[in-house]
Design a protein around this motif. Structure first.
Motif, PDB file in Angstrom:
ATOM      1  N   PRO A 117     -34.303 107.404 -16.588  1.00 21.09           N
ATOM      2  CA  PRO A 117     -33.029 106.918 -17.129  1.00 21.09           C
ATOM      3  C   PRO A 117     -33.279 105.911 -18.243  1.00 21.09           C
ATOM      4  CG  PRO A 117     -33.482 105.864 -15.033  1.00 21.09           C
ATOM      5  CD  PRO A 117     -34.576 106.872 -15.243  1.00 21.09           C
ATOM      6  N   TRP A 118     -33.476 106.416 -19.440  1.00 17.82           N
ATOM      7  CA  TRP A 118     -33.848 105.586 -20.582  1.00 17.82           C
ATOM      8  C   TRP A 118     -32.833 104.471 -20.830  1.00 17.82           C
ATOM      9  CZ3 TRP A 118     -38.606 106.670 -21.798  1.00 17.82           C
ATOM     10  CH2 TRP A 118     -39.088 107.960 -21.633  1.00 17.82           C
ATOM     11  N   GLY A 119     -33.359 103.294 -21.161  1.00 16.86           N
ATOM     12  CA  GLY A 119     -32.483 102.199 -21.564  1.00 16.86           C
ATOM     13  C   GLY A 119     -32.059 101.272 -20.450  1.00 16.86           C
ATOM     14  N   ILE A 120     -32.467 101.529 -19.194  1.00 14.52           N
ATOM     15  CA  ILE A 120     -32.144 100.628 -18.094  1.00 14.52           C
ATOM     16  C   ILE A 120     -33.428 100.325 -17.327  1.00 14.52           C
ATOM     17  CG2 ILE A 120     -29.826 101.604 -17.872  1.00 14.52           C
ATOM     18  CD1 ILE A 120     -30.758 102.993 -15.344  1.00 14.52           C
ATOM     19  N   ASP A 121     -33.363  99.359 -16.421  1.00 13.84           N
ATOM     20  CA  ASP A 121     -34.526  99.030 -15.599  1.00 13.84           C
ATOM     21  C   ASP A 121     -34.685 100.125 -14.550  1.00 13.84           C
ATOM     22  OD1 ASP A 121     -36.460  98.052 -13.944  1.00 13.84           O
ATOM     23  OD2 ASP A 121     -35.618  96.058 -13.745  1.00 13.84           O
ATOM     24  N   ASP A 122     -35.592 101.038 -14.818  1.00 13.99           N
ATOM     25  CA  ASP A 122     -35.706 102.203 -13.943  1.00 13.99           C
ATOM     26  C   ASP A 122     -36.758 102.039 -12.852  1.00 13.99           C
ATOM     27  OD1 ASP A 122     -38.045 102.430 -15.420  1.00 13.99           O
ATOM     28  OD2 ASP A 122     -37.245 103.987 -16.735  1.00 13.99           O
ATOM     29  N   VAL A 123     -37.397 100.869 -12.765  1.00 12.25           N
ATOM     30  CA  VAL A 123     -38.432 100.663 -11.755  1.00 12.25           C
ATOM     31  C   VAL A 123     -38.025  99.583 -10.747  1.00 12.25           C
ATOM     32  CG1 VAL A 123     -40.825  99.979 -11.344  1.00 12.25           C
ATOM     33  CG2 VAL A 123     -40.267 101.450 -13.293  1.00 12.25           C
ATOM     34  N   ASP A 124     -37.725  98.386 -11.247  1.00  8.26           N
ATOM     35  CA  ASP A 124     -37.394  97.272 -10.348  1.00  8.26           C
ATOM     36  C   ASP A 124     -35.959  97.327  -9.840  1.00  8.26           C
ATOM     37  OD1 ASP A 124     -39.954  96.139 -10.569  1.00  8.26           O
ATOM     38  OD2 ASP A 124     -39.414  95.207 -12.478  1.00  8.26           O
ATOM     39  N   ASP A 125     -35.056  97.927 -10.611  1.00  4.95           N
ATOM     40  CA  ASP A 125     -33.650  98.031 -10.208  1.00  4.95           C
ATOM     41  C   ASP A 125     -33.139  99.432 -10.546  1.00  4.95           C
ATOM     42  OD1 ASP A 125     -31.126  97.398  -9.307  1.00  4.95           O
ATOM     43  OD2 ASP A 125     -30.514  96.431 -11.177  1.00  4.95           O
ATOM     44  N   PRO A 126     -33.669 100.453  -9.868  1.00  2.00           N
ATOM     45  CA  PRO A 126     -33.357 101.841 -10.239  1.00  2.00           C
ATOM     46  C   PRO A 126     -31.916 102.228  -9.929  1.00  2.00           C
ATOM     47  CG  PRO A 126     -34.606 101.794  -8.198  1.00  2.00           C
ATOM     48  CD  PRO A 126     -34.577 100.384  -8.710  1.00  2.00           C
ATOM     49  N   ALA A 127     -31.301 102.947 -10.879  1.00  5.09           N
ATOM     50  CA  ALA A 127     -29.933 103.422 -10.688  1.00  5.09           C
ATOM     51  C   ALA A 127     -29.917 104.746  -9.929  1.00  5.09           C
ATOM     52  CB  ALA A 127     -29.233 103.587 -12.040  1.00  5.09           C
ATOM     53  N   ALA A 153     -36.342  99.952  -5.196  1.00  6.38           N
ATOM     54  CA  ALA A 153     -37.437  99.566  -6.082  1.00  6.38           C
ATOM     55  C   ALA A 153     -38.778 100.036  -5.523  1.00  6.38           C
ATOM     56  CB  ALA A 153     -37.448  98.056  -6.270  1.00  6.38           C
ATOM     57  N   GLY A 154     -39.557 100.696  -6.365  1.00  6.01           N
ATOM     58  CA  GLY A 154     -40.873 101.162  -5.970  1.00  6.01           C
ATOM     59  C   GLY A 154     -40.901 102.503  -5.277  1.00  6.01           C
ATOM     60  N   ALA A 155     -39.721 103.028  -4.901  1.00  7.90           N
ATOM     61  CA  ALA A 155     -39.698 104.299  -4.170  1.00  7.90           C
ATOM     62  C   ALA A 155     -38.693 105.281  -4.750  1.00  7.90           C
ATOM     63  CB  ALA A 155     -39.370 104.042  -2.701  1.00  7.90           C
ATOM     64  N   ALA A 156     -38.210 105.013  -5.954  1.00 12.00           N
ATOM     65  CA  ALA A 156     -37.150 105.838  -6.531  1.00 12.00           C
ATOM     66  C   ALA A 156     -37.654 106.792  -7.596  1.00 12.00           C
ATOM     67  CB  ALA A 156     -36.054 104.954  -7.135  1.00 12.00           C
TER      68      ALA A 156
END
Length: 333
Positions: free
Chosen positions: A154-164, A319-322
């Motif tokens: 998901p480009w443009g957002i925090d996709d690792v620490d706060d995954p949507a 976070a970490g499992a998405a």
């Protein structure tokens, strides 16, 4: 012809009841770990595959995953998504799941197709491909709590620490980093990068891997995804900057254009590395970075089916499992 194994066969081999086998297939969380492992081993040994129609009636699930089929556009790199869809279909079938293909010409039209499939009870979830900045498809699915996994971050957002949401992607930066490091270690000289115009999440990621090795002084070239355009850009660059000794490209299409440009000025031996490892690159003897879509398909199903592995029940986007990030493979020719 040998008779297909049944639930009763699995129960007999595992030494459990028929209901326990059913629980492992449909509600694995309620089965003890040791028992579940024994049943899963029996399923694998026997090659048992659940009957999709019967399971749909019993669980009120369609056992189907929807995925958009891109319009045929020719070119070089479209084969990668085709290979992914084939792998996903094959691996889903091994889990007793089906893949349902649908067509759409725009994101808005795809959302409408998704709506129709969900309201008709035809799918349990989706795989979204070709993600981009501000992708409305993922937002629509999240708002309605519809299970899905994206092939593409998901480009443009925090996709690792706060995954949507859940996603699987190929680590493009790792691929171009490995390609550039290989050329530098071989003492090739100045390694340029040929990518797409800025703004493409995938293209920017692939450029980043090259930049990690080439540094700020590296020559960055851009062209649209077109062999003729790439040839013109590289031909002009070689005329202006004869010190360019090799080119790492964001796609095989661009690499073919670069190869034609090098040949046109008598530099047939100049190293050029593409991305996607398509049949065209193989036929021309071009080195390339292979995305390994079979591993992407494994990652998608791992996230989409969660602990069950047998039906759509995605794990939580924590976070970490998405996400699953697949490291590509450098193929040298």
């Amino acid at each position: 012809m040998a008779k297909a194994p049944t639930v009763e066969d699995v129960a007999r081999v595992a030494g459990v009841s028929r209901q326990t086998v059913s629980n492992v297939l449909n509600s694995p969380a309620i089965v003890r770990d040791a028992t579940r492992a024994r049943v899963e081993r029996a399923i694998a040994d026997l090659g048992y595959r659940p009957h999709i129609a019967a399971r749909a009636l019993r669980t009120r699930r369609s056992s189907a995953i929807g995925i958009h089929l891109d319009p045929y556009a020719g070119g070089v790199s479209g084969v990668v998504l085709d290979r992914f869809v084939h792998a996903l279909t094959e691996k889903a079938g091994e889990r007793g799941l089906r893949v349902l293909l649908y067509a759409a010409r725009s994101a808005d039209e795809e959302i409408e197709r998704m709506r129709e499939l969900v309201e008709g009870g035809e799918v349990d979830g989706f795989v979204v491909t070709g993600t981009f900045h501000g992708d409305p498809r993922t937002g629509w699915l999240i708002d309605r709590d519809i299970p899905f996994v994206a092939f593409g971050r998901p480009w443009g957002i925090d996709d690792v620490d706060d995954p949507a949401h859940l996603w699987v992607d190929v680590d493009g930066a790792a691929g171009t980093r490995a390609a550039t490091a290989h050329l530098v270690a071989a003492g090739i000289g100045s390694v340029a990068f040929l990518g797409w115009p800025a703004g493409s999440g995938t293209g920017d990621d692939r450029e980043r891997g090259w930049r990690d090795v080439a540094g700020a002084a590296g020559v960055r070239l851009t062209a649209e995804e077109d062999v003729t355009a790439a040839r013109a850009v590289v031909a002009a660059a070689l005329a202006d900057r004869p010190g360019i000794a090799a080119v790492v490209c964001a796609s095989d299409t661009l690499a073919i254009g670069a190869r034609l440009a090098a040949a046109s000025v008598g530099r047939d031996a100049m190293p050029i590395i593409g991305f996607d490892n398509t049949p065209a690159a193989e036929a021309l003897g071009l080195s390339s970075i292979e995305q390994l879509p079979e591993r992407v398909a494994d990652g998608v199903l791992q996230l989409l089916t969660g602990p069950s592995g047998a039906f759509v029940a995605p794990q939580a986007a924590t976070a970490g499992a998405a996400h699953v990030l697949v490291e590509p493979r450098l193929v040298l020719r």
